[in-house]
Design an enzyme around this catalytic site. Sequence first.
Site, PDB file in Angstrom:
ATOM      1  N   LEU A  31     -37.090  18.745  16.174  1.00 56.53           N
ATOM      2  CA  LEU A  31     -37.126  17.627  17.119  1.00 56.53           C
ATOM      3  C   LEU A  31     -34.792  17.572  17.611  1.00 56.53           C
ATOM      4  O   LEU A  31     -34.098  17.633  16.374  1.00 56.53           O
ATOM      5  CB  LEU A  31     -37.334  16.661  16.433  1.00 56.53           C
ATOM      6  N   PRO A  32     -34.717  16.199  18.368  1.00 54.50           N
ATOM      7  CA  PRO A  32     -33.558  16.810  18.560  1.00 54.50           C
ATOM      8  C   PRO A  32     -32.578  15.523  17.472  1.00 54.50           C
ATOM      9  O   PRO A  32     -31.371  16.402  16.555  1.00 54.50           O
ATOM     10  CB  PRO A  32     -33.563  15.035  20.421  1.00 54.50           C
ATOM     11  N   THR A  82     -32.044  19.517  12.963  1.00 58.07           N
ATOM     12  CA  THR A  82     -30.367  18.838  12.346  1.00 58.07           C
ATOM     13  C   THR A  82     -30.291  17.345  12.177  1.00 58.07           C
ATOM     14  O   THR A  82     -30.145  17.003  13.216  1.00 58.07           O
ATOM     15  CB  THR A  82     -28.835  19.669  13.633  1.00 58.07           C
ATOM     16  N   LYS A 102     -25.342  22.068   6.240  1.00 56.74           N
ATOM     17  CA  LYS A 102     -25.047  22.871   7.859  1.00 56.74           C
ATOM     18  C   LYS A 102     -23.994  21.752   8.370  1.00 56.74           C
ATOM     19  O   LYS A 102     -23.166  21.760   9.222  1.00 56.74           O
ATOM     20  CB  LYS A 102     -26.253  22.796   8.373  1.00 56.74           C
ATOM     21  N   LYS A 146     -22.909  14.315  17.250  1.00 61.27           N
ATOM     22  CA  LYS A 146     -23.957  14.104  16.501  1.00 61.27           C
ATOM     23  C   LYS A 146     -24.061  14.666  15.133  1.00 61.27           C
ATOM     24  O   LYS A 146     -23.973  13.756  14.108  1.00 61.27           O
ATOM     25  CB  LYS A 146     -25.816  14.493  17.388  1.00 61.27           C
TER      26      LYS A 146
HETATM   27  P1  NAD Z   1     -33.271  19.824  23.013  1.00 59.01           P
HETATM   28  O1  NAD Z   1     -33.393  18.715  23.431  1.00 59.01           O
HETATM   29  O2  NAD Z   1     -33.088  20.538  23.892  1.00 59.01           O
HETATM   30  O3  NAD Z   1     -34.702  19.936  22.327  1.00 59.01           O
HETATM   31  C1  NAD Z   1     -35.230  18.835  21.634  1.00 59.01           C
HETATM   32  C2  NAD Z   1     -37.145  18.956  22.397  1.00 59.01           C
HETATM   33  O4  NAD Z   1     -37.580  17.687  21.138  1.00 59.01           O
HETATM   34  C3  NAD Z   1     -37.476  18.297  23.892  1.00 59.01           C
HETATM   35  O5  NAD Z   1     -37.810  19.765  24.652  1.00 59.01           O
HETATM   36  C4  NAD Z   1     -37.948  17.075  23.464  1.00 59.01           C
HETATM   37  O6  NAD Z   1     -39.021  17.058  24.737  1.00 59.01           O
HETATM   38  C5  NAD Z   1     -39.054  17.252  21.939  1.00 59.01           C
HETATM   39  N1  NAD Z   1     -38.950  15.853  21.855  1.00 59.01           N
HETATM   40  C6  NAD Z   1     -38.599  14.850  20.687  1.00 59.01           C
HETATM   41  N2  NAD Z   1     -38.584  13.553  21.127  1.00 59.01           N
HETATM   42  C7  NAD Z   1     -40.269  14.501  20.618  1.00 59.01           C
HETATM   43  C8  NAD Z   1     -41.539  14.057  20.057  1.00 59.01           C
HETATM   44  N3  NAD Z   1     -41.739  13.021  19.105  1.00 59.01           N
HETATM   45  N4  NAD Z   1     -42.675  15.027  19.845  1.00 59.01           N
HETATM   46  C9  NAD Z   1     -42.766  16.333  20.607  1.00 59.01           C
HETATM   47  N5  NAD Z   1     -41.414  16.312  21.410  1.00 59.01           N
HETATM   48  C10 NAD Z   1     -39.663  15.712  20.726  1.00 59.01           C
HETATM   49  O7  NAD Z   1     -32.392  19.949  21.904  1.00 59.01           O
HETATM   50  P2  NAD Z   1     -32.103  21.592  21.286  1.00 59.01           P
HETATM   51  O8  NAD Z   1     -31.478  21.324  21.603  1.00 59.01           O
HETATM   52  O9  NAD Z   1     -33.566  22.118  21.172  1.00 59.01           O
HETATM   53  O10 NAD Z   1     -32.101  20.610  19.856  1.00 59.01           O
HETATM   54  C11 NAD Z   1     -33.634  20.766  18.819  1.00 59.01           C
HETATM   55  C12 NAD Z   1     -32.293  20.695  17.316  1.00 59.01           C
HETATM   56  O11 NAD Z   1     -31.958  21.526  17.067  1.00 59.01           O
HETATM   57  C13 NAD Z   1     -31.612  19.036  16.851  1.00 59.01           C
HETATM   58  O12 NAD Z   1     -30.669  18.433  16.231  1.00 59.01           O
HETATM   59  C14 NAD Z   1     -29.723  20.069  17.552  1.00 59.01           C
HETATM   60  O13 NAD Z   1     -28.622  19.750  16.971  1.00 59.01           O
HETATM   61  C15 NAD Z   1     -30.045  21.264  17.292  1.00 59.01           C
HETATM   62  N6  NAD Z   1     -29.721  22.510  16.505  1.00 59.01           N
HETATM   63  C16 NAD Z   1     -29.154  22.850  18.602  1.00 59.01           C
HETATM   64  C17 NAD Z   1     -28.393  23.808  18.634  1.00 59.01           C
HETATM   65  C18 NAD Z   1     -28.638  24.779  19.820  1.00 59.01           C
HETATM   66  O14 NAD Z   1     -27.094  25.427  20.783  1.00 59.01           O
HETATM   67  N7  NAD Z   1     -28.389  23.942  20.658  1.00 59.01           N
HETATM   68  C19 NAD Z   1     -27.934  24.783  18.067  1.00 59.01           C
HETATM   69  C20 NAD Z   1     -28.148  24.733  16.068  1.00 59.01           C
HETATM   70  C21 NAD Z   1     -29.214  23.297  16.107  1.00 59.01           C
END
Ligand code: NAD
Length: 301
Positions: free
Chosen positions: A69-70, A100, A175, A250
């Site tokens: 999740l975000p 994260t 991390k 973030k």
């Molecule tokens: P994203 O915004 O693409 O995906 C998050 C998903 O969670 C979305 O599809 C959203 O609809 C869903 N969501 C939000 N609230 C929800 C709820 N209550 N119930 C169900 N679904 C819900 O984000 P991402 O890029 O996939 O990143 C996810 C996590 O991974 C974050 O914490 C980010 O910091 C971490 N991260 C991202 C990357 C990257 O390159 N994108 C790399 C390493 C770590």
Amino acid sequence: MTTPPLNIAFIGLGHMGGPMAGNLLRAGHRLQVFDLSAPAVQRLVDAGAGAAPGARAAAEGAQVVISMLPASAHVRSLYLGRDGLVDAVAPGTLLIDCSTISAAVAKEVAGAAAQRGLDMLDAPVSGGTAGAAAGTLTFIVGGGAQALERARPVLGTMGRNIFHAGGAGAGQTAKLCNNMLLGVLMAGTAEALNLGVAHGLDPKVLSDIMSRSSGRNWALELYNPWPGVMENAPASRGYEGGFGCALMQKDLGLAQEAALAVGAATPLGALARQLYQLHGASEASGRGTLDFSSIVRLLQA
Ligand code: NAD
């Protein structure tokens, strides 16, 4: 498939969670998925997952729950909020949060899970969307050693490296240390390239020189922020895709929270956070979706 198929609930199917869940399906596991975004769910259903009407329904009968999740608030609410999973899942369910988030919230959720006798791991990842798609992520895990052994086959399906950082919350702390350093390195790399180019140097030549000198670092060598230096880097495709500025902001914010919690001095991390914030505010797209290497544009303004 090296391990028997498991019933897995996967919550959060965004840029990272979607491809991670896809790899679990390909390995033969049975998935029930949930996301607030219908198209995100549909992509997984097309790949063979079952769609649940909510997180609690997805977790029914699951041996493992994985969330991606975000941010902290989403994770807290998923596990501890009204209808939270910690009170709902069957005894013996293994909970793995790969988002994260702050170490404090990770500890809080793991503590509540422990009170119910549940194993919970914080397992944030490194490797970005490309690593998520290729199944080559690095997992940085906090929690009990036995819980990690239970999780290892599942994590191994989505990643290549699994590190045990320590107890609950330690995965998040490690991390954040990494990403704070990454933010600093990217800003510094951008600054050095900008200075050289302003003096008429070719950015490719300068990058080659620094890559073989003491300034070498990951941002310079594998994720160069100057357009055209590296064909596959986001800089060479208008900073589209990759790791968004908003996510870097973030993580730098979380690093500052973590620093405050123990009174650690992190002046470069604090400055990097301000730079990304300024950049986010000044960037034409303004939505923080450009890759974080676009920080170089702040210097060119
Ligand atoms: P994203 O915004 O693409 O995906 C998050 C998903 O969670 C979305 O599809 C959203 O609809 C869903 N969501 C939000 N609230 C929800 C709820 N209550 N119930 C169900 N679904 C819900 O984000 P991402 O890029 O996939 O990143 C996810 C996590 O991974 C974050 O914490 C980010 O910091 C971490 N991260 C991202 C990357 C990257 O390159 N994108 C790399 C390493 C770590």
